[in-house]
Design a protein around this motif. Structure first.
Motif, PDB file in Angstrom:
ATOM      1  N   ASN A  94      29.520  15.267  90.423  1.00 27.06           N
ATOM      2  CA  ASN A  94      28.370  14.884  91.222  1.00 27.06           C
ATOM      3  C   ASN A  94      28.522  13.379  91.477  1.00 27.06           C
ATOM      4  N   GLY A 134      31.485   7.730  80.727  1.00 23.66           N
ATOM      5  CA  GLY A 134      30.631   8.883  80.999  1.00 23.66           C
ATOM      6  C   GLY A 134      30.123   8.980  82.420  1.00 23.66           C
ATOM      7  N   LYS A 137      34.920   9.503  85.569  1.00 21.61           N
ATOM      8  CA  LYS A 137      36.272   9.096  85.978  1.00 21.61           C
ATOM      9  C   LYS A 137      37.306  10.166  85.595  1.00 21.61           C
ATOM     10  N   THR A 138      37.282  10.566  84.334  1.00 20.94           N
ATOM     11  CA  THR A 138      38.233  11.592  83.897  1.00 20.94           C
ATOM     12  C   THR A 138      37.981  12.896  84.666  1.00 20.94           C
ATOM     13  N   LEU A 139      36.716  13.214  84.863  1.00 18.85           N
ATOM     14  CA  LEU A 139      36.359  14.425  85.608  1.00 18.85           C
ATOM     15  C   LEU A 139      36.935  14.363  87.027  1.00 18.85           C
ATOM     16  N   GLU A 289      23.716  14.829  80.628  1.00 24.17           N
ATOM     17  CA  GLU A 289      24.195  16.191  80.372  1.00 24.17           C
ATOM     18  C   GLU A 289      23.903  16.613  78.924  1.00 24.17           C
TER      19      GLU A 289
END
Ligand SMILES: Nc1ncnc2c1ncn2[C@@H]1O[C@H](COP(=O)(O)OP(=O)(O)O)[C@@H](O)[C@H]1O
Ligand SMILES: [Mg+2]
Length: 376
Positions: A94, A134, A137-139, A289
């Motif tokens: 998102n 959180g 970035k990794t996502l 989350e």
């Protein structure tokens, strides 16, 4: 007598590049040349095309046997990279509008590599993502790999940097070599770990050499793979490093619109999402989350309403004065078997009001269900 044929000028320039040894520029001009002569000499253009795909920048590794072995730390024999293929996501990212635009633009360039090359334009190869922990970035790196259908190789620089520098340099070189030998996405996570090392009493010369190796490999990165670096501390990176990347995306905590959309993606009603987003500030999606998960569990374990659990989890002062939210809460508690008098106490209305709220919600649900049945 005019003997000029289409593409002649490009060919002459390509010859110059070839003699000077500039393989990349040579190839780009030849690609352009091929597209010029395609109409008149389709077979010839096709032949050029096949030698480009065999020897050019987009050549693929032909067989699995040609692959280098995945690099290991020489002493411990531990794998340096985590490899994921195929990449799947538990949840779609998102993004704020700005980030979405940049990430999708990067992806579009990668999906149109051939078209861009044929016009002598180099597509982006590298992407630097910075921003607080959180924020996705990794996502996003996972998303890029999935969209491109490529394996994702992750190197955690914080971990490799912990061994002594001479060894680190070799390990990083091995990883870069491996990842540029076949089409993939290489994620250099915790990229600032390299810069951080500067504070320690390490060998400055050795560190400089390491950074030089890295910068050189960013420059020489092959078009067949994507290089992504992610850092929570962009301010620690040298401007020379920032400049090296073809694309840069700066992540940040979500604004209230983004929080609202994210909360809605958890099947939470728009009014509730709006209320929550107004009360959340400077908080990463990873933390939101966590709170959402906690609240969902609490609502089940304590037989309470998700809205009330969210209020607790996010330490919000009280329920808003919104009649829609009160109606939702009243109905949910009613379904969980709460007595009307208890609901009335909990949400601060009279018992009669609770009865009418429950009826209203039942009518609304009925209507929504009917709507779904009518429109599939
Ligand atoms: N923008 C986002 N959209 C959706 N989920 C997110 C987003 N940012 C973080 N998350 C959630 O938080 C988790 C951790 O985020 P991550 O991508 O590891 O953050 P970062 O790499 O920026 O520290 C993700 O796996 C995802 O579940
Ligand atoms: Mg991360």
């Amino acid at each position: 007598m005019s003997t000029k044929f289409s593409g002649q000028d490009i060919l002459l320039l390509a010859i110059e590049d070839g003699l000077k040894g500039d393989a990349q520029s040579f190839e780009l001009r030849i690609r352009k040349f091929a597209s010029k002569v395609k109409e008149d000499y389709p077979l010839f253009a096709q032949k050029i095309g096949s030698s480009l795909s065999e020897f050019g920048i987009l050549r693929s590794v032909s067989s699995k046997e040609n692959l280098l072995p995945s690099p290991v730390e020489p002493d411990t024999r531990q794998q340096l990279l985590i490899e994921k293929f195929p990449v799947t996501l538990q949840r779609e990212p998102n993004w704020s509008e700005n980030i979405q635009r940049k990430v999708e633009r990067f992806l579009r360039e990668r999906l149109k590599v051939e078209e861009l090359l044929n016009e002598q334009l180099l597509p982006s190869r590298s992407l630097l993502m910075s921003g607080p922990p959180g924020t996705g970035k990794t996502l996003t790196a996972n998303w890029v790999a999935r969209e491109l259908g490529l394996p994702l190789l992750t190197l955690d620089l914080a971990t490799v940097m912990s061994s002594y520098l001479g060894k680190t340099g070799n390990n990083i070189k091995a990883v870069l070599n491996y990842a540029s030998s076949f089409p993939c996405v290489l994620l250099l996570d915790e990229f600032d770990a390299i810069a951080k090392k500067r504070d320690d009493e390490t060998d400055v010369g050795e560190l400089k050499r390491l950074v030089t190796v890295l910068l050189q490999s960013i420059d020489d990165w092959p078009l067949s793979s994507v290089l992504i670096a992610a850092t929570n501390h962009g301010e620690l990176l040298d401007p020379a490093i920032w400049r090296r990347f073809d694309s840069v995306v700066e992540f940040d905590f979500p604004d209230s619109e983004q929080v609202k959309n994210y909360v809605i993606s958890w099947d939470i009603s728009e009014v509730v999402a709006e209320w929550l987003s107004a009360g959340i500030d400077n908080t990463s999606i990873a933390i939101i989350e966590k709170k959402l998960l906690e609240a969902k569990k609490d609502a089940i374990l304590e037989g309470s309403s998700i809205v009330l659990s969210l209020k607790e989890a996010l330490a919000l002062p009280g329920l808003p004065n919104d009649p829609d939210i009160r109606r939702e809460v009243a109905y949910e508690l009613h379904l969980k078997g709460w007595a009307k008098i208890k609901i009335a106490e909990e949400i601060g209305v009279t018992r009669q009001r609770v009865s009418s709220l429950i009826k209203e919600q039942a009518v609304l649900n009925q209507r929504e269900l009917q709507g779904k049945l009518n429109y599939g």
